[in-house]
Design a protein around this motif. Structure first.
Motif, PDB file in Angstrom:
ATOM      1  N   ASN A  70      -2.917 -13.375  10.019  1.00 49.10           N
ATOM      2  CA  ASN A  70      -1.904 -12.910  10.963  1.00 49.10           C
ATOM      3  C   ASN A  70      -1.163 -14.073  11.601  1.00 49.10           C
ATOM      4  O   ASN A  70       0.047 -14.048  11.738  1.00 49.10           O
ATOM      5  N   HIS A 113       0.274  -3.108  20.098  1.00 49.15           N
ATOM      6  CA  HIS A 113       0.382  -2.052  19.085  1.00 49.15           C
ATOM      7  C   HIS A 113      -0.996  -1.740  18.501  1.00 49.15           C
ATOM      8  O   HIS A 113      -1.339  -0.570  18.288  1.00 49.15           O
ATOM      9  N   ARG A 152      -3.507  -5.861  12.584  1.00 49.76           N
ATOM     10  CA  ARG A 152      -3.201  -5.733  11.157  1.00 49.76           C
ATOM     11  C   ARG A 152      -1.762  -6.166  10.889  1.00 49.76           C
ATOM     12  O   ARG A 152      -0.980  -6.390  11.816  1.00 49.76           O
ATOM     13  N   ASP A 153      -1.427  -6.257   9.607  1.00 49.98           N
ATOM     14  CA  ASP A 153      -0.077  -6.645   9.217  1.00 49.98           C
ATOM     15  C   ASP A 153       0.969  -5.668   9.736  1.00 49.98           C
ATOM     16  O   ASP A 153       2.060  -6.077  10.128  1.00 49.98           O
ATOM     17  N   ASP A 154       0.651  -4.383   9.742  1.00 50.75           N
ATOM     18  CA  ASP A 154       1.647  -3.425  10.220  1.00 50.75           C
ATOM     19  C   ASP A 154       1.893  -3.576  11.725  1.00 50.75           C
ATOM     20  O   ASP A 154       3.002  -3.325  12.197  1.00 50.75           O
ATOM     21  N   ASP A 155       0.892  -4.017  12.480  1.00 54.34           N
ATOM     22  CA  ASP A 155       1.101  -4.296  13.901  1.00 54.34           C
ATOM     23  C   ASP A 155       2.077  -5.459  14.071  1.00 54.34           C
ATOM     24  O   ASP A 155       2.978  -5.413  14.910  1.00 54.34           O
ATOM     25  N   ASP A 175       4.271  -6.419  11.829  1.00 55.06           N
ATOM     26  CA  ASP A 175       5.583  -5.985  11.344  1.00 55.06           C
ATOM     27  C   ASP A 175       6.356  -5.222  12.423  1.00 55.06           C
ATOM     28  O   ASP A 175       7.553  -5.419  12.596  1.00 55.06           O
ATOM     29  N   VAL A 176       5.665  -4.360  13.151  1.00 54.24           N
ATOM     30  CA  VAL A 176       6.313  -3.610  14.231  1.00 54.24           C
ATOM     31  C   VAL A 176       6.760  -4.563  15.330  1.00 54.24           C
ATOM     32  O   VAL A 176       7.883  -4.463  15.842  1.00 54.24           O
ATOM     33  N   LEU A 203      10.841  -1.466   8.011  1.00 56.33           N
ATOM     34  CA  LEU A 203       9.426  -1.449   7.696  1.00 56.33           C
ATOM     35  C   LEU A 203       9.189  -0.841   6.327  1.00 56.33           C
ATOM     36  O   LEU A 203      10.007  -0.080   5.824  1.00 56.33           O
ATOM     37  N   LYS A 204       8.036  -1.131   5.729  1.00 58.56           N
ATOM     38  CA  LYS A 204       7.752  -0.642   4.381  1.00 58.56           C
ATOM     39  C   LYS A 204       7.778   0.874   4.299  1.00 58.56           C
ATOM     40  O   LYS A 204       8.280   1.434   3.351  1.00 58.56           O
ATOM     41  N   ASP A 205       7.225   1.547   5.291  1.00 57.17           N
ATOM     42  CA  ASP A 205       7.237   3.008   5.270  1.00 57.17           C
ATOM     43  C   ASP A 205       8.662   3.532   5.318  1.00 57.17           C
ATOM     44  O   ASP A 205       9.000   4.503   4.659  1.00 57.17           O
TER      45      ASP A 205
END
Length: 185
Positions: free
Chosen positions: A20, A58, A68-71, A73-74, A105-107
């Motif tokens: 991270n 987050h 995590r990576d998504d945290d 990314d946000v 974001l990826k989603d």
């Protein structure tokens, strides 16, 4: 809701891992370099600290012990949006273009690409109905190049994550350069 927030504040203390930290520092260095080169508002260490706090918040909100990576990314997306809005118009356009991959974001990308593909499928079905095709094929075929061209118009260049996603595999088949959708009925 109050109890949830109190619990998260009191018991959840998310930690950053080395992976991270590397992602954050590389993003921060790139953003700092671009803001200096473009003549925009400079990036300071307080932006880095804010990014870390947002990522931890987050993760805390989701009751996770690790960031995590998504945290991240946000947090990067929020920081970039805020930073871009404080820039001059010309600088903000340049930074938005250079950092577009961080903002979406990826989603979100998966959802956008899925909508593009569904639109192409719908067009193929309408064309088949228009010419009153007598072929009893229960498959609609779209070339990968058609989808990738439509995605490029939205500044989406790498579709590999989409092709590997569970959403894609659940609804479509990929044979070489052809995307196949089986239709029922």
């Amino acid at each position: 809701l109050k109890r949830y927030i109190l619990y998260a504040r009191q018991y959840v203390k998310p930690q950053l891992t080395d992976i991270n930290k590397e992602k954050i520092t590389s993003f921060f260095a790139h953003l700092r370099q671009e803001s200096q080169a473009s003549g925009g508002i400079p990036v300071y260490h307080r932006h880095l600290e804010a990014l870390i706090r947002m990522a931890e918040a987050h993760a805390r909100m989701h009751l996770r012990d690790n960031v995590r990576d998504d945290d991240i990314d946000v947090a990067i997306s929020m920081l970039l949006e805020s930073f871009i809005q404080t820039q001059k118009v010309s600088v903000s356009k340049l930074i938005r273009r250079k950092f577009a991959s961080y903002i979406t974001l990826k989603d979100d990308n998966t959802f956008l690409i899925l909508n593009l593909l569904n639109k192409l499928i719908k067009e193929k079905i309408q064309y088949r109905q228009l010419i009153r095709s007598t072929a009893e094929s229960h498959e609609i075929k779209v070339l990968k190049e058609e989808l990738e061209e439509a995605a490029r118009e939205l500044q989406l260049f790498d579709l590999s994550d989409f092709y590997n996603s569970a959403t894609f595999r659940r609804n479509y088949k990929l044979r070489g350069n052809i995307i196949i959708k089986e239709i029922v009925g």
